[in-house]
Structure formats: C-alpha cells, structure tokens
Design a protein around this motif. Structure first.
Motif, mmCIF file in Angstrom:
data_model
loop_
_atom_site.group_PDB
_atom_site.id
_atom_site.type_symbol
_atom_site.label_atom_id
_atom_site.label_comp_id
_atom_site.label_asym_id
_atom_site.label_seq_id
_atom_site.Cartn_x
_atom_site.Cartn_y
_atom_site.Cartn_z
ATOM 1 N N ALA A 152 0.837 -1.203 0.000
ATOM 2 C CA ALA A 152 0.000 0.000 0.000
ATOM 3 C C ALA A 152 0.872 1.254 0.000
ATOM 4 C CB ALA A 152 -0.931 -0.003 1.205
ATOM 5 N N ILE A 153 1.915 1.260 0.811
ATOM 6 C CA ILE A 153 2.809 2.412 0.871
ATOM 7 C C ILE A 153 3.540 2.575 -0.459
ATOM 8 C CG2 ILE A 153 4.911 3.304 1.969
ATOM 9 C CD1 ILE A 153 3.773 2.140 4.623
ATOM 10 N N TRP A 154 3.983 1.476 -1.057
ATOM 11 C CA TRP A 154 4.642 1.537 -2.368
ATOM 12 C C TRP A 154 3.686 2.117 -3.413
ATOM 13 C CZ3 TRP A 154 3.590 -0.692 -7.099
ATOM 14 C CH2 TRP A 154 4.585 -0.571 -8.071
ATOM 15 N N SER A 155 2.432 1.679 -3.418
ATOM 16 C CA SER A 155 1.447 2.182 -4.384
ATOM 17 C C SER A 155 1.230 3.688 -4.208
ATOM 18 C CB SER A 155 0.111 1.453 -4.226
ATOM 19 O OG SER A 155 0.249 0.093 -4.554
ATOM 20 N N LEU A 156 1.147 4.140 -2.956
ATOM 21 C CA LEU A 156 0.980 5.562 -2.707
ATOM 22 C C LEU A 156 2.207 6.336 -3.182
ATOM 23 C CD1 LEU A 156 -0.706 7.882 -1.578
ATOM 24 C CD2 LEU A 156 0.243 7.376 0.691
ATOM 25 N N ARG A 157 3.398 5.810 -2.916
ATOM 26 C CA ARG A 157 4.622 6.479 -3.373
ATOM 27 C C ARG A 157 4.664 6.569 -4.908
ATOM 28 N NH1 ARG A 157 8.029 7.558 0.765
ATOM 29 N NH2 ARG A 157 8.064 6.144 2.536
ATOM 30 N N MET A 158 4.229 5.526 -5.602
ATOM 31 C CA MET A 158 4.229 5.538 -7.068
ATOM 32 C C MET A 158 3.243 6.577 -7.607
ATOM 33 S SD MET A 158 6.574 3.531 -8.105
ATOM 34 C CE MET A 158 7.446 4.202 -6.696
ATOM 35 N N LEU A 159 2.079 6.681 -6.985
ATOM 36 C CA LEU A 159 1.109 7.696 -7.396
ATOM 37 C C LEU A 159 1.687 9.099 -7.188
ATOM 38 C CD1 LEU A 159 -1.665 8.673 -8.341
ATOM 39 C CD2 LEU A 159 -2.436 8.453 -5.954
ATOM 40 N N VAL A 160 2.299 9.315 -6.051
ATOM 41 C CA VAL A 160 2.907 10.613 -5.748
ATOM 42 C C VAL A 160 3.979 10.954 -6.786
ATOM 43 C CG1 VAL A 160 4.400 11.811 -4.084
ATOM 44 C CG2 VAL A 160 2.354 10.589 -3.300
ATOM 45 N N THR A 161 4.794 9.991 -7.155
ATOM 46 C CA THR A 161 5.835 10.213 -8.163
ATOM 47 C C THR A 161 5.221 10.627 -9.496
ATOM 48 O OG1 THR A 161 7.315 8.639 -7.090
ATOM 49 C CG2 THR A 161 7.754 9.122 -9.417
ATOM 50 N N ARG A 162 4.146 9.946 -9.911
ATOM 51 C CA ARG A 162 3.477 10.290 -11.182
ATOM 52 C C ARG A 162 2.861 11.680 -11.128
ATOM 53 N NH1 ARG A 162 1.587 4.992 -10.750
ATOM 54 N NH2 ARG A 162 -0.493 5.731 -10.220
ATOM 55 N N VAL A 163 2.191 11.996 -10.028
ATOM 56 C CA VAL A 163 1.555 13.313 -9.901
ATOM 57 C C VAL A 163 2.600 14.413 -9.911
ATOM 58 C CG1 VAL A 163 0.220 14.804 -8.351
ATOM 59 C CG2 VAL A 163 -0.525 12.449 -8.765
ATOM 60 N N MET A 164 3.681 14.223 -9.169
ATOM 61 C CA MET A 164 4.712 15.258 -9.100
ATOM 62 C C MET A 164 5.410 15.453 -10.446
ATOM 63 S SD MET A 164 6.321 14.999 -5.292
ATOM 64 C CE MET A 164 7.178 16.561 -5.449
ATOM 65 N N ALA A 165 5.492 14.408 -11.246
ATOM 66 C CA ALA A 165 6.120 14.535 -12.563
ATOM 67 C C ALA A 165 5.285 15.397 -13.500
ATOM 68 C CB ALA A 165 6.328 13.150 -13.174
ATOM 69 N N GLN A 166 3.980 15.477 -13.246
ATOM 70 C CA GLN A 166 3.085 16.215 -14.138
ATOM 71 C C GLN A 166 2.574 17.525 -13.554
ATOM 72 O OE1 GLN A 166 -0.031 13.450 -15.061
ATOM 73 N NE2 GLN A 166 1.352 11.999 -16.017
ATOM 74 N N ALA A 167 2.630 17.682 -12.260
ATOM 75 C CA ALA A 167 2.021 18.851 -11.604
ATOM 76 C C ALA A 167 2.878 20.103 -11.772
ATOM 77 C CB ALA A 167 1.809 18.571 -10.122
ATOM 78 N N PRO A 168 2.260 21.211 -12.166
ATOM 79 C CA PRO A 168 3.008 22.462 -12.234
ATOM 80 C C PRO A 168 3.244 23.067 -10.851
ATOM 81 C CG PRO A 168 0.728 22.832 -12.839
ATOM 82 C CD PRO A 168 0.888 21.349 -12.616
ATOM 83 N N ASN A 169 2.483 22.599 -9.869
ATOM 84 C CA ASN A 169 2.535 23.156 -8.516
ATOM 85 C C ASN A 169 2.922 22.074 -7.510
ATOM 86 O OD1 ASN A 169 0.180 21.735 -8.945
ATOM 87 N ND2 ASN A 169 -1.150 23.199 -7.925
#
Length: 188
Positions: A152-169
């Motif tokens: 679960a923690i790995w899945s959350l970390r992967m989502l965070v990585t994807r969001v941060m790669a695309q987020a302007p903020n």
C-alpha cells in the motif's frame, strides 16, 4: 479588486515548501528580500499565512499583517481559525479508503492546509481502523491510504511520483502518518 485592502476574513494558512517561501520573499523584496511569516511543519514543508481572494491566494507579508493589526502569531491563529470556519468537515469530502485503494482530495488549494488541523483527521483515521497515511504531491492535492502494508505504501509512493512529474505546482513526495499528537514522516 487586486488593490483592495486586505481583510481579516481573507486570512488563511497554506502549506508550501520552505524553498518556495524563500524564493517568493526574495522576489518581493527586490534588492533586500522580504521575510515572510512561516512555521515549520514537517520535512521541508512550512505553514504560511496568506490572503485568499476569488482571483488569487497571495502571501501575507509583514506589511499586510501590520495593516490588519496582526502579529505573526495572530496571523497564524486567525488563518487557522478561518480555515476551521470555512472548510467543510473532512468527512463530508473524504471517504474512508478501503484496502487496496487510495483516497483523494484534489482540486482545491486548501486541501493540503487541512493537515494543519490534525484533529480534524481523527474521524477518517478511526473509520480506517486507526491507520491514515497521507501525501501532498501538489498544492491542490492530498492522497491517503488506510493501511500500512509495504504494498500500500509503495502504491501511494508511485502515485505521488506520477503526480509530481506532471504537476506544475509540486509540493512534496514525503508520506506522513497521522497520530493523535500530529503528523509523523514515514522514512523513504
């Protein structure tokens, strides 16, 4: 009206990186940086008082605080009180995350500010069996899980990585565990 005087009702507190706050202060001051109010939160994140308006969220600097008759301490207290008053209850916006799923609060620049009110997260933690782990990858997003398994923690970390790669903020890739005493960083 962007030239309207600040009001006490517009004071809120947001979460930003310490680096961002320093950069804004440097840009505001020209040759001499403007020291902005900020308080450490966790792992490079700080709480910052701001002025909220329909068009923008602007940092509350010492000059605006003085105009409002607020000390730094009073600016934080008023900003947090205004958040409590204006934000809908957390459980009206966040559903418990079932095992294997990631909950989310997205699209509002004050969602990360909710972490500055840790007591308001107690009902969600309770509804998830006492476990609540959150991430703030962007200034308008909070993701959370209700289990603390490695997967679960790995899945959350992967989502965070994807969001941060695309987020302007972008905000932070740090995961935080809710406790009754406050947020605790989860080591990488």
């Amino acid at each position: 009206d962007r030239h309207a005087p600040p009001t006490r009702e517009a004071v809120r507190v947001v979460v930003r990186t310490a680096q961002y706050v320093q950069a804004v202060g440097a840009n505001l001051g020209g040759s001499a940086p403007v020291p902005l109010f900020s308080r450490p939160m966790v792992a490079g994140l700080v709480a910052v008082p701001v002025l909220d308006s329909p068009q923008a969220v602007k940092m509350l600097g010492p000059a605006q605080a003085k105009e409002l008759g607020l000390s730094e301490q009073e600016a934080f207290e008023l900003g947090l009180a205004n958040l409590r008053q204006t934000l809908p209850p957390l459980m009206d916006e966040a559903q418990p995350a079932p095992p294997g799923q990631i909950g989310q609060l997205v699209g509002d620049s004050f969602h990360p500010s909710r972490l500055l009110l840790p007591d308001t997260w107690a009902p969600l933690a309770k509804a998830q069996g006492g476990t609540l782990i959150v991430a703030l990858p962007a200034t308008d997003a909070v993701f959370y899980i209700g289990e603390d398994s490695a997967n679960a923690i790995w899945s959350l970390r992967m989502l965070v990585t994807r969001v941060m790669a695309q987020a302007p903020n972008r905000l932070s890739d740090q995961l935080l565990r809710w406790t009754a005493a406050g947020w605790q960083p989860i080591p990488p």
